[in-house]
Motif scaffolding. Structure first.
Motif, PDB file in Angstrom:
ATOM      1  N   LYS A  73       0.836  -1.206   0.000  1.00  0.00           N
ATOM      2  CA  LYS A  73       0.000   0.000   0.000  1.00  0.00           C
ATOM      3  C   LYS A  73       0.870   1.255   0.000  1.00  0.00           C
ATOM      4  CE  LYS A  73      -3.397   0.358   2.800  1.00  0.00           C
ATOM      5  NZ  LYS A  73      -4.260   0.363   4.003  1.00  0.00           N
ATOM      6  N   LYS A  74       0.308   2.322  -0.570  1.00  0.00           N
ATOM      7  CA  LYS A  74       0.985   3.620  -0.580  1.00  0.00           C
ATOM      8  C   LYS A  74       0.796   4.303   0.769  1.00  0.00           C
ATOM      9  CE  LYS A  74      -0.061   4.374  -5.443  1.00  0.00           C
ATOM     10  NZ  LYS A  74      -0.802   5.216  -6.387  1.00  0.00           N
ATOM     11  N   TYR A  75       1.845   5.012   1.201  1.00  0.00           N
ATOM     12  CA  TYR A  75       1.724   5.867   2.374  1.00  0.00           C
ATOM     13  C   TYR A  75       2.559   7.123   2.143  1.00  0.00           C
ATOM     14  CZ  TYR A  75       6.318   4.288   4.061  1.00  0.00           C
ATOM     15  OH  TYR A  75       7.654   4.018   4.195  1.00  0.00           O
ATOM     16  N   TRP A  76       2.250   8.144   2.925  1.00  0.00           N
ATOM     17  CA  TRP A  76       2.932   9.430   2.790  1.00  0.00           C
ATOM     18  C   TRP A  76       3.549   9.813   4.121  1.00  0.00           C
ATOM     19  CZ3 TRP A  76      -1.305   7.872   0.253  1.00  0.00           C
ATOM     20  CH2 TRP A  76      -1.357   8.087  -1.132  1.00  0.00           C
ATOM     21  N   GLN A  77       4.512  10.711   4.077  1.00  0.00           N
ATOM     22  CA  GLN A  77       5.097  11.245   5.300  1.00  0.00           C
ATOM     23  C   GLN A  77       4.677  12.695   5.445  1.00  0.00           C
ATOM     24  OE1 GLN A  77       9.331  10.509   5.137  1.00  0.00           O
ATOM     25  NE2 GLN A  77       9.065   8.661   6.359  1.00  0.00           N
ATOM     26  N   THR A  78       4.247  13.036   6.655  1.00  0.00           N
ATOM     27  CA  THR A  78       3.864  14.419   6.933  1.00  0.00           C
ATOM     28  C   THR A  78       5.117  15.252   7.172  1.00  0.00           C
ATOM     29  OG1 THR A  78       3.669  13.971   9.294  1.00  0.00           O
ATOM     30  CG2 THR A  78       1.675  13.661   7.967  1.00  0.00           C
ATOM     31  N   ALA A  79       4.945  16.551   7.318  1.00  0.00           N
ATOM     32  CA  ALA A  79       6.080  17.458   7.511  1.00  0.00           C
ATOM     33  C   ALA A  79       6.897  17.101   8.754  1.00  0.00           C
ATOM     34  CB  ALA A  79       5.584  18.900   7.604  1.00  0.00           C
ATOM     35  N   ASP A  80       6.244  16.562   9.777  1.00  0.00           N
ATOM     36  CA  ASP A  80       6.980  16.198  11.000  1.00  0.00           C
ATOM     37  C   ASP A  80       7.556  14.779  10.944  1.00  0.00           C
ATOM     38  OD1 ASP A  80       4.778  14.559  11.411  1.00  0.00           O
ATOM     39  OD2 ASP A  80       4.181  15.486  13.295  1.00  0.00           O
ATOM     40  N   GLY A  81       7.405  14.098   9.786  1.00  0.00           N
ATOM     41  CA  GLY A  81       8.025  12.785   9.593  1.00  0.00           C
ATOM     42  C   GLY A  81       7.173  11.591   9.957  1.00  0.00           C
ATOM     43  N   THR A  82       5.943  11.798  10.432  1.00  0.00           N
ATOM     44  CA  THR A  82       5.082  10.661  10.745  1.00  0.00           C
ATOM     45  C   THR A  82       4.440  10.127   9.465  1.00  0.00           C
ATOM     46  OG1 THR A  82       3.218  12.122  11.223  1.00  0.00           O
ATOM     47  CG2 THR A  82       4.566  11.449  13.096  1.00  0.00           C
ATOM     48  N   ALA A  83       4.149   8.848   9.464  1.00  0.00           N
ATOM     49  CA  ALA A  83       3.554   8.201   8.286  1.00  0.00           C
ATOM     50  C   ALA A  83       2.029   8.247   8.370  1.00  0.00           C
ATOM     51  CB  ALA A  83       4.029   6.763   8.196  1.00  0.00           C
ATOM     52  N   THR A  84       1.412   8.387   7.201  1.00  0.00           N
ATOM     53  CA  THR A  84      -0.047   8.375   7.119  1.00  0.00           C
ATOM     54  C   THR A  84      -0.478   7.645   5.851  1.00  0.00           C
ATOM     55  OG1 THR A  84      -2.041   9.751   7.009  1.00  0.00           O
ATOM     56  CG2 THR A  84      -0.064  10.662   6.000  1.00  0.00           C
ATOM     57  N   TRP A  85      -1.602   6.966   5.910  1.00  0.00           N
ATOM     58  CA  TRP A  85      -2.127   6.253   4.743  1.00  0.00           C
ATOM     59  C   TRP A  85      -2.868   7.201   3.817  1.00  0.00           C
ATOM     60  CZ3 TRP A  85       0.093   1.833   4.104  1.00  0.00           C
ATOM     61  CH2 TRP A  85       0.425   1.027   5.189  1.00  0.00           C
ATOM     62  N   GLU A  86      -3.192   8.397   4.280  1.00  0.00           N
ATOM     63  CA  GLU A  86      -3.982   9.334   3.480  1.00  0.00           C
ATOM     64  C   GLU A  86      -3.098  10.344   2.767  1.00  0.00           C
ATOM     65  OE1 GLU A  86      -7.655  12.447   4.064  1.00  0.00           O
ATOM     66  OE2 GLU A  86      -7.570  10.636   5.283  1.00  0.00           O
ATOM     67  N   SER A  87      -3.372  10.554   1.498  1.00  0.00           N
ATOM     68  CA  SER A  87      -2.628  11.528   0.702  1.00  0.00           C
ATOM     69  C   SER A  87      -2.804  12.919   1.293  1.00  0.00           C
ATOM     70  CB  SER A  87      -3.143  11.514  -0.740  1.00  0.00           C
ATOM     71  OG  SER A  87      -2.669  12.634  -1.441  1.00  0.00           O
ATOM     72  N   PRO A  88      -1.734  13.703   1.365  1.00  0.00           N
ATOM     73  CA  PRO A  88      -1.844  15.052   1.911  1.00  0.00           C
ATOM     74  C   PRO A  88      -2.486  16.045   0.948  1.00  0.00           C
ATOM     75  CG  PRO A  88       0.405  14.634   1.221  1.00  0.00           C
ATOM     76  CD  PRO A  88      -0.358  13.349   1.039  1.00  0.00           C
ATOM     77  N   GLY A  89      -2.678  15.653  -0.289  1.00  0.00           N
ATOM     78  CA  GLY A  89      -3.241  16.569  -1.286  1.00  0.00           C
ATOM     79  C   GLY A  89      -4.762  16.558  -1.305  1.00  0.00           C
ATOM     80  N   ASP A  90      -5.320  17.090  -2.379  1.00  0.00           N
ATOM     81  CA  ASP A  90      -6.775  17.208  -2.518  1.00  0.00           C
ATOM     82  C   ASP A  90      -7.453  15.913  -2.936  1.00  0.00           C
ATOM     83  OD1 ASP A  90      -6.545  19.867  -1.860  1.00  0.00           O
ATOM     84  OD2 ASP A  90      -6.573  20.585  -3.937  1.00  0.00           O
ATOM     85  N   TRP A  91      -6.707  14.996  -3.541  1.00  0.00           N
ATOM     86  CA  TRP A  91      -7.308  13.788  -4.083  1.00  0.00           C
ATOM     87  C   TRP A  91      -7.015  12.566  -3.223  1.00  0.00           C
ATOM     88  CZ3 TRP A  91     -10.527  13.733  -8.256  1.00  0.00           C
ATOM     89  CH2 TRP A  91     -10.575  14.892  -9.023  1.00  0.00           C
ATOM     90  N   LYS A  92      -7.950  11.629  -3.222  1.00  0.00           N
ATOM     91  CA  LYS A  92      -7.721  10.349  -2.562  1.00  0.00           C
ATOM     92  C   LYS A  92      -8.204   9.231  -3.486  1.00  0.00           C
ATOM     93  CE  LYS A  92     -12.055  10.256   0.059  1.00  0.00           C
ATOM     94  NZ  LYS A  92     -12.652  10.053   1.372  1.00  0.00           N
ATOM     95  N   GLU A  93      -7.597   8.075  -3.315  1.00  0.00           N
ATOM     96  CA  GLU A  93      -7.969   6.904  -4.115  1.00  0.00           C
ATOM     97  C   GLU A  93      -9.007   6.085  -3.361  1.00  0.00           C
ATOM     98  OE1 GLU A  93      -5.670   2.902  -5.180  1.00  0.00           O
ATOM     99  OE2 GLU A  93      -4.800   4.645  -6.198  1.00  0.00           O
ATOM    100  N   GLU A  94     -10.044   5.673  -4.054  1.00  0.00           N
ATOM    101  CA  GLU A  94     -11.084   4.785  -3.504  1.00  0.00           C
ATOM    102  C   GLU A  94     -11.128   3.541  -4.378  1.00  0.00           C
ATOM    103  OE1 GLU A  94     -12.900   5.218  -0.773  1.00  0.00           O
ATOM    104  OE2 GLU A  94     -12.257   7.258  -0.314  1.00  0.00           O
TER     105      GLU A  94
END
Length: 133
Positions: A73-94
């Motif tokens: 699965k794809k994951y992103w890192q926030t500015a403080d370095g924590t991981a999240t499964w949700e895209s930080p942008g406007d779009w999300k995949e369903e």
């Protein structure tokens, strides 16, 4: 016991290898050294590629996801370095269970599309580079 004089060139078998380095051996040694140095200074780095726009860049667009090795699965890192499964942008995949394929939803406008948005099309590409000495 054999005398020292026994081990002279005239007593050596005709097909005995010479103990003197040859040009071929020197070239082989130099080539092997170059390979070892090349491997020591090669490193893997990443560039970023957008499969919708065709853009490639060495600069992190800050929206390219990482891939979890266990789940894929794809994951992103926030500015403080924590991981999240949700895209930080406007779009999300369903996922469409009916069509058995992904679709994309804009979190702000609720617009949906089957086409991959540019924002979600960034991927990290591993690339081996050589450092110069």
């Amino acid at each position: 016991a054999l005398e020292k004089s026994f081990f002279t060139k005239r007593n050596m078998p005709k097909n005995a290898p010479s103990l003197r380095p040859t040009a071929a051996a020197a070239l082989l040694s130099a080539a092997l050294f170059c390979v070892i140095v090349e491997l020591a200074f090669a490193r893997e780095t990443q560039y970023f590629y957008n499969s919708v726009t065709g853009e490639a860049t060495w600069t992190d667009p800050k929206i390219a996801p990482w891939i979890d090795e266990e789940t894929g699965k794809k994951y992103w890192q926030t500015a403080d370095g924590t991981a999240t499964w949700e895209s930080p942008g406007d779009w999300k995949e369903e996922w469409s269970a009916e069509h058995k394929m992904p679709f994309y939803v804009n979190k702000k406008t609720s617009e949906s599309t089957w086409d991959l948005p540019e924002e979600l099309a960034w991927e990290r590409v591993n690339h081996e580079v050589e450092d110069s000495l």
